[in-house]
Each structure stands twice: as structure tokens, then as C-alpha cells.
Design a protein around this motif. Structure first.
Motif, PDB file in Angstrom:
ATOM      1  N   ARG A  17      -9.837   6.588  36.462  1.00 17.40           N
ATOM      2  CA  ARG A  17     -10.995   5.942  37.089  1.00 17.40           C
ATOM      3  C   ARG A  17     -12.152   5.820  36.104  1.00 17.40           C
ATOM      4  N   GLY A  18     -12.379   6.855  35.305  1.00 17.17           N
ATOM      5  CA  GLY A  18     -13.452   6.790  34.321  1.00 17.17           C
ATOM      6  C   GLY A  18     -13.231   5.691  33.300  1.00 17.17           C
ATOM      7  N   ARG A  19     -11.988   5.528  32.860  1.00 19.80           N
ATOM      8  CA  ARG A  19     -11.685   4.458  31.907  1.00 19.80           C
ATOM      9  C   ARG A  19     -11.862   3.086  32.547  1.00 19.80           C
ATOM     10  N   ALA A  20     -11.427   2.944  33.787  1.00 23.57           N
ATOM     11  CA  ALA A  20     -11.590   1.663  34.477  1.00 23.57           C
ATOM     12  C   ALA A  20     -13.064   1.300  34.613  1.00 23.57           C
ATOM     13  N   LEU A  21     -13.896   2.272  34.957  1.00 20.79           N
ATOM     14  CA  LEU A  21     -15.336   2.013  35.083  1.00 20.79           C
ATOM     15  C   LEU A  21     -15.948   1.647  33.737  1.00 20.79           C
ATOM     16  N   TRP A  22     -15.532   2.330  32.670  1.00 22.36           N
ATOM     17  CA  TRP A  22     -16.073   2.042  31.341  1.00 22.36           C
ATOM     18  C   TRP A  22     -15.698   0.644  30.882  1.00 22.36           C
ATOM     19  N   TYR A  23     -14.423   0.306  30.989  1.00 25.50           N
ATOM     20  CA  TYR A  23     -13.981  -1.010  30.527  1.00 25.50           C
ATOM     21  C   TYR A  23     -14.495  -2.135  31.425  1.00 25.50           C
ATOM     22  N   ARG A  24     -14.832  -1.793  32.671  1.00 27.72           N
ATOM     23  CA  ARG A  24     -15.433  -2.784  33.564  1.00 27.72           C
ATOM     24  C   ARG A  24     -16.893  -3.030  33.205  1.00 27.72           C
ATOM     25  N   GLY A  25     -17.478  -2.138  32.404  1.00 34.61           N
ATOM     26  CA  GLY A  25     -18.870  -2.290  32.024  1.00 34.61           C
ATOM     27  C   GLY A  25     -19.832  -1.540  32.927  1.00 34.61           C
ATOM     28  N   ASP A  26     -19.308  -0.686  33.800  1.00 35.16           N
ATOM     29  CA  ASP A  26     -20.140   0.115  34.706  1.00 35.16           C
ATOM     30  C   ASP A  26     -20.501   1.406  33.981  1.00 35.16           C
ATOM     31  N   VAL A  27     -21.500   1.331  33.115  1.00 35.83           N
ATOM     32  CA  VAL A  27     -21.805   2.405  32.167  1.00 35.83           C
ATOM     33  C   VAL A  27     -22.209   3.690  32.865  1.00 35.83           C
ATOM     34  N   ALA A  65      -8.604  -4.319  14.263  1.00 33.53           N
ATOM     35  CA  ALA A  65      -7.806  -3.098  14.387  1.00 33.53           C
ATOM     36  C   ALA A  65      -7.386  -2.916  15.840  1.00 33.53           C
ATOM     37  N   THR A  66      -6.292  -3.546  16.216  1.00 37.93           N
ATOM     38  CA  THR A  66      -5.836  -3.459  17.599  1.00 37.93           C
ATOM     39  C   THR A  66      -5.241  -2.098  17.923  1.00 37.93           C
ATOM     40  N   GLY A  67      -5.117  -1.229  16.936  1.00 42.95           N
ATOM     41  CA  GLY A  67      -4.617   0.110  17.193  1.00 42.95           C
ATOM     42  C   GLY A  67      -5.681   1.056  17.719  1.00 42.95           C
ATOM     43  N   THR A  68      -6.915   0.594  17.848  1.00 40.52           N
ATOM     44  CA  THR A  68      -7.978   1.433  18.399  1.00 40.52           C
ATOM     45  C   THR A  68      -8.627   0.717  19.567  1.00 40.52           C
ATOM     46  N   ALA A  69      -9.015   1.482  20.573  1.00 40.19           N
ATOM     47  CA  ALA A  69      -9.601   0.868  21.762  1.00 40.19           C
ATOM     48  C   ALA A  69     -11.032   0.410  21.518  1.00 40.19           C
ATOM     49  N   GLU A  70     -11.840   1.294  20.921  1.00 39.60           N
ATOM     50  CA  GLU A  70     -13.261   0.992  20.759  1.00 39.60           C
ATOM     51  C   GLU A  70     -13.551   0.460  19.364  1.00 39.60           C
ATOM     52  N   ALA A  71     -14.680  -0.206  19.228  1.00 36.36           N
ATOM     53  CA  ALA A  71     -15.184  -0.528  17.898  1.00 36.36           C
ATOM     54  C   ALA A  71     -15.603   0.782  17.231  1.00 36.36           C
ATOM     55  N   VAL A  94     -14.919  -1.715   4.273  1.00 40.67           N
ATOM     56  CA  VAL A  94     -14.916  -1.932   5.716  1.00 40.67           C
ATOM     57  C   VAL A  94     -15.994  -1.068   6.364  1.00 40.67           C
ATOM     58  N   LYS A  95     -16.885  -1.712   7.103  1.00 39.75           N
ATOM     59  CA  LYS A  95     -17.971  -0.996   7.769  1.00 39.75           C
ATOM     60  C   LYS A  95     -17.749  -0.836   9.267  1.00 39.75           C
ATOM     61  N   ILE A  96     -16.810  -1.608   9.826  1.00 37.28           N
ATOM     62  CA  ILE A  96     -16.579  -1.497  11.269  1.00 37.28           C
ATOM     63  C   ILE A  96     -15.150  -1.932  11.588  1.00 37.28           C
ATOM     64  N   LEU A  97     -14.514  -1.216  12.492  1.00 38.26           N
ATOM     65  CA  LEU A  97     -13.223  -1.619  13.034  1.00 38.26           C
ATOM     66  C   LEU A  97     -13.470  -2.369  14.336  1.00 38.26           C
ATOM     67  N   LEU A  98     -12.876  -3.547  14.445  1.00 33.05           N
ATOM     68  CA  LEU A  98     -13.024  -4.359  15.656  1.00 33.05           C
ATOM     69  C   LEU A  98     -11.879  -4.003  16.595  1.00 33.05           C
ATOM     70  N   GLY A  99     -12.118  -3.061  17.519  1.00 34.28           N
ATOM     71  CA  GLY A  99     -11.089  -2.603  18.439  1.00 34.28           C
ATOM     72  C   GLY A  99     -10.889  -3.546  19.604  1.00 34.28           C
ATOM     73  N   VAL A 100      -9.900  -3.236  20.441  1.00 32.91           N
ATOM     74  CA  VAL A 100      -9.506  -4.178  21.490  1.00 32.91           C
ATOM     75  C   VAL A 100     -10.564  -4.333  22.576  1.00 32.91           C
ATOM     76  N   ASN A 101     -11.354  -3.287  22.845  1.00 33.56           N
ATOM     77  CA  ASN A 101     -12.385  -3.428  23.869  1.00 33.56           C
ATOM     78  C   ASN A 101     -13.411  -4.481  23.481  1.00 33.56           C
ATOM     79  N   LEU A 102     -13.673  -4.640  22.188  1.00 33.99           N
ATOM     80  CA  LEU A 102     -14.531  -5.725  21.698  1.00 33.99           C
ATOM     81  C   LEU A 102     -13.783  -7.045  21.651  1.00 33.99           C
ATOM     82  N   LEU A 103     -12.585  -7.042  21.087  1.00 34.38           N
ATOM     83  CA  LEU A 103     -11.832  -8.280  20.921  1.00 34.38           C
ATOM     84  C   LEU A 103     -11.597  -8.992  22.247  1.00 34.38           C
ATOM     85  N   ARG A 104     -11.383  -8.230  23.310  1.00 31.01           N
ATOM     86  CA  ARG A 104     -11.117  -8.846  24.614  1.00 31.01           C
ATOM     87  C   ARG A 104     -12.286  -9.706  25.092  1.00 31.01           C
ATOM     88  N   HIS A 105     -13.502  -9.413  24.599  1.00 31.75           N
ATOM     89  CA  HIS A 105     -14.687 -10.159  25.034  1.00 31.75           C
ATOM     90  C   HIS A 105     -14.999 -11.359  24.143  1.00 31.75           C
TER      91      HIS A 105
END
Length: 449
Positions: free
Chosen positions: A93-103, A176-182, A226-237
Motif C-alpha cells: 500500500r505504501g508503494r502504491a501511494l508513493w507511485y500514485r503521487g500521494d506523498v 537505468a531501468t534496473g532502479t525504481a527511483e532517480a 554520470v550525475k543522475i540515474l533516470l529510473g523507471v519512476n521518472l521514465l514512466r512520466h
């Protein structure tokens, strides 16, 4: 790579099996097995039937929530887990809320999760810090133009490097699709924070949550700072198109139109952050299926478990040792099916160790990693919020770029789990290329139906 703690597959407040209707239990067992094997289509079907047969049983609700999170159906995940207070339920549930943007609510839920002394979840610890600092923010708020096309520089391998600006300063990022977050480089003292990214001076993405890790080893391995990894949570947007052969990374503020010719590949996300795809280890209807974790930080085309090589009909005794790599061995997969494409003669590594660690961290069993060495031979576009991907086959002549400047570096393979932490090193990151500094040749022309 630091995997997440593996929480119990069951629910802490589950009722005994004696109170589990037999039909519901059968559907649950089938769905749970399919989920752990990465077969989300069957898991979704079985979870729906289990929930229908036992709508109030905690195990069926938890399975339905895990499947919904993997499908990026955040509202459904939160709704179906309402009232469950086990550690696993709070984690989903916590992950769903985070990825939904409900900080705010994500921070509250993950805070409650971490109060359980049995829980060790590094991702949740860092996200709570970010969420508390980000109350009132709207994650991934885009402004500016409709589209930005950025030229991707070459570094002598299949690493997908993207120029961008971080809070107004020019920098290089890596897909970097192997990581969730940037993940931002912490060598200069950076900490988990919220940043603004600009692509091509046309599109700005504000309030991007980033974790902080030392990326100096990665920078050395890919011959770029490399200064930042572009993870999937960013790429999806970003509604992105990644065209490695054409040297372009395209960001959009709208859903892209379909290309003239492409195959659609459905994506799932273990724990909401591990990008996965189903494929087949061969051609024809009888070819054994496989679950692959897409990790573009792996510059080799594939890394397969020993069992996957065996399923594909390749004896482990036929795999050859990779020179100067210790115990690392490699072979050629006769054929790999992705969507409607059959890709023959795919070079691959045997990667049981890293795959076991990744699977445990994500709560699923994966047959292999799909790296940028293979994906670079396609043009890829994420659609529907990252739930699917278009793959366009590239002609061979498009895969021969201008000669880049190649800097000497040690070989390294970087993988990552959804905690955002850089992973253990492998010894070989050489993509299947002919000629120094050229893009990887296609593992074989993809055969369209």
C-alpha cells in the motif's frame, strides 16, 4: 546491490487454511505461483477468481494488491488492501501511494511499516525522508514545450547516456531501468532531495524525487561523468522514446501516437519498480516462456540463469569462459521472442548469482536480465504510463554510428533493485559489437510476422 528485505509471502493476519474455501485456496495457490514466476497475466486472472471466492480473506486481498501494484493500478491496490495492517500489506500500500503521487499518505503508511521491528526496507527508509520533505509537492510536474529531442552521446558501449540540466546545471544522466527511483550522484555531498530536470531546453520536469548514491564507479565504467540515474519512476512520466541507434532521447508531455510498424510489449513492475517483460526462449507455440527483468545498466545483451539456458536447449557445458573474468561464462541463445519479434542468436552471460539476489529483493523469480546490448538494436517507446512499450526493429545500416571517442576503462556491469542502490560488479560489459567504438550489432534481424 542491496536487496530489499523479503517479507512473508502470506499475510500476518491471515486466517487458517481451514477457513479458506477450497476453490479460493486453489485459485490463490495458482495466482501466487504465477506471480512469483513473473506471469502476471495468469496471476491477475487467478487473483480475481480467488478474491471472488473469498472476498474477505487476507491472503486473497494481499495477492490482489500485489498484482495490482505490479500492473500499476495504484487505486485498486490501495482499495483492495483497505483494513489490512500486516507488514506486507503496508509495504504494498505504501508503494502504491508513493507511485500514485500521494506523498503525505505514502509517508504515513511507510512510517507505520518501519515501526515493525521485523522489517528491514532500505527503500522505505529513504522514501519516508523524501516524502516528509516533499509535503505539498506535485511530483513530476511538466511544463514548457510538447516535445524535446536530445542527442545521446556515445561512450564506446551500449550505455544510454542523456544530456540534461539538474536544477539549471548541465549534467549527464543514464537511463537505468534496473532502479525504481532517480538516483543523484552523492560524491559532492548530495542527499535525497527534490530536483528540477530540463531536457533540450524545452521541457522541464519539476519536483522529481531523487535518492543519493555514489556513482563514481559507474561513471568510470561507462566512460562518462554520470550525475543522475533516470529510473523507471521518472521514465514512466516522460512518455519517452529511446533511439540508441539514431542517437536520440525524446521526452513528451503527451501520449505518443503509434509508430508505423512496431510490436507492443506489455510491461509489469515487481514491487511497483522492477520493470519486467514476458518472452519466450525460442520460436513457435511450444517455446518455453521466460520472465526477464529489463536493466539498461547491463550493457551485455542478456544474462540468464542456468535453468533458463537449459530450458532453451543450451547445455551449460557448452558455455565458454569469458577471458579475464573469473568464473563468468557466456553462450548464444538460439532465439528470443519479444512481442511479435523473434530475435535469433542472442549472446548472453550465465548470471545465477546476481539473478538470485535480484529475485529475492523483488519477491519474484526471474529467468534473466535484458540489457541495453540487445535493447539498443530497437527503438523503444514507453506508453500508457509505462504499462506497455513499443519496440520498432531497426535496419542494420542504422546501427553503425559515427566513430566515437573511446576512453580506456575497466569493465563493469551495474545492476540495481528498487532501493536505488548501485549493485555488485560483474567482470564483462562488452556489448556485441564489430569494431571498436561501434554500436552493438543486432543479435539477429527481428523477424516480423
Amino acid at each position: 546491490m542491496a536487496p530489499l528485505a523479503v517479507l512473508s509471502a502470506g499475510c500476518g493476519d491471515a486466517t487458517p487454511d481451514a477457513q479458506f474455501p477450497p476453490v479460493a485456496k486453489q485459485w490463490f495457490d495458482r495466482g501466487n505461483a504465477s506471480f512469483q514466476a513473473g506471469d502476471l497475466e495468469d496471476a491477475e486472472l487467478a487473483a480475481a477468481n480467488a478474491l471472488r471466492a473469498a472476498p474477505n480473506h487476507p491472503d486473497t486481498k494481499l495477492l490482489a494488491g500485489r498484482v495490482s501494484l505490479a500492473r500499476l493500478d495504484y487505486d485498486r491496490a490501495v482499495q483492495v488492501l483497505k483494513g489490512l495492517d500486516s507488514a506486507e500489506a503496508r509495504g504494498v500500500r505504501g508503494r502504491a501511494l508513493w507511485y500514485r503521487g500521494d506523498v503525505q499518505h505514502a509517508a504515513d503508511e511507510l512510517d507505520a511499516l518501519l515501526r515493525d521491528p521485523q522489517v528491514h526496507d532500505g527503500w522505505a527508509v529513504e522514501i519516508v525522508k523524501l516524502a516528509r520533505r516533499g509535503v505539498g509537492r506535485k511530483p513530476f510536474d511538466m511544463s514548457g514545450g510538447l516535445l524535446a529531442a536530445v542527442d545521446m552521446p556515445r561512450t564506446g558501449s551500449a550505455s544510454m547516456i542523456v544530456p540534461l540540466e539538474i536544477d539549471g546545471s548541465p549534467a549527464l544522466g543514464m537511463i537505468a531501468t534496473g532502479t525504481a527511483e532517480a538516483v543523484i550522484d552523492a560524491t559532492a555531498g548530495a542527499e535525497p532531495s527534490w530536483v528540477s530536470l530540463r531536457f533540450g531546453e524545452r521541457i522541464e520536469v519539476r519536483d522529481v524525487p531523487v535518492l543519493a548514491k555514489d556513482l563514481s564507479g559507474l561513471s568510470k565504467s561507462v566512460n562518462a561523468p554520470v550525475k543522475i540515474l533516470l529510473g523507471v519512476n521518472l521514465l514512466r512520466h516522460l512518455h519517452p522514446t529511446i533511439d540508441f541507434a539514431g542517437g536520440q532521447f525524446v521526452v513528451r508531455s503527451f501520449e505518443p501516437p503509434p509508430p508505423p510498424a512496431a510490436t507492443t510489449v506489455r510491461l509489469n513492475y515487481a514491487r511497483g519498480g522492477g520493470m519486467m517483460v514476458r518472452g519466450a526462449l525460442g520460436t513457435g507455440d511450444a517455446a518455453p516462456s521466460c520472465s526477464l527483468l529489463i536493466d539498461t545498466s547491463l550493457t551485455y545483451p542478456m544474462a540468464l540463469a542456468g535453468s533458463a539456458w537449459t530450458k532453451a536447449g543450451v547445455p551449460l557445458s557448452s558455455l565458454k569462459e569469458v577471458p579475464n573474468s573469473g568464473s563468468l561464462r557466456a553462450g548464444v541463445l538460439p532465439s528470443l521472442r519479444l512481442g511479435a519479434f523473434d530475435v535469433p542468436h542472442v549472446p548472453g552471460l550465465q548470471g545465477d548469482g546476481v539473478l538470485k539476489e535480484r529475485g529475492e529483493g523483488l519477491g519474484v523469480r526471474v529467468d534473466g536480465l535484458l540489457g541495453s546490448g540487445l535493447l539498443a538494436t530497437f527503438r523503444m517507446t514507453l506508453i500508457d504510463g509505462g504499462r506497455s512499450m513499443w519496440l520498432e526493429d531497426m535496419p542494420p545500416e542504422a546501427l553503425v554510428p559515427p566513430q566515437p571517442i573511446v576512453l580506456p576503462a575497466e569493465s563493469e556491469v551495474i545492476t540495481d533493485d528498487d532501493s536505488g542502490e548501485p549493485a555488485a560488479e560483474e567482470e564483462d560489459d562488452t556489448p556485441p559489437a564489430k569494431g571498436k567504438g561501434k554500436a552493438p550489432k543486432p543479435a539477429g534481424a527481428a523477424k516480423k510476422p
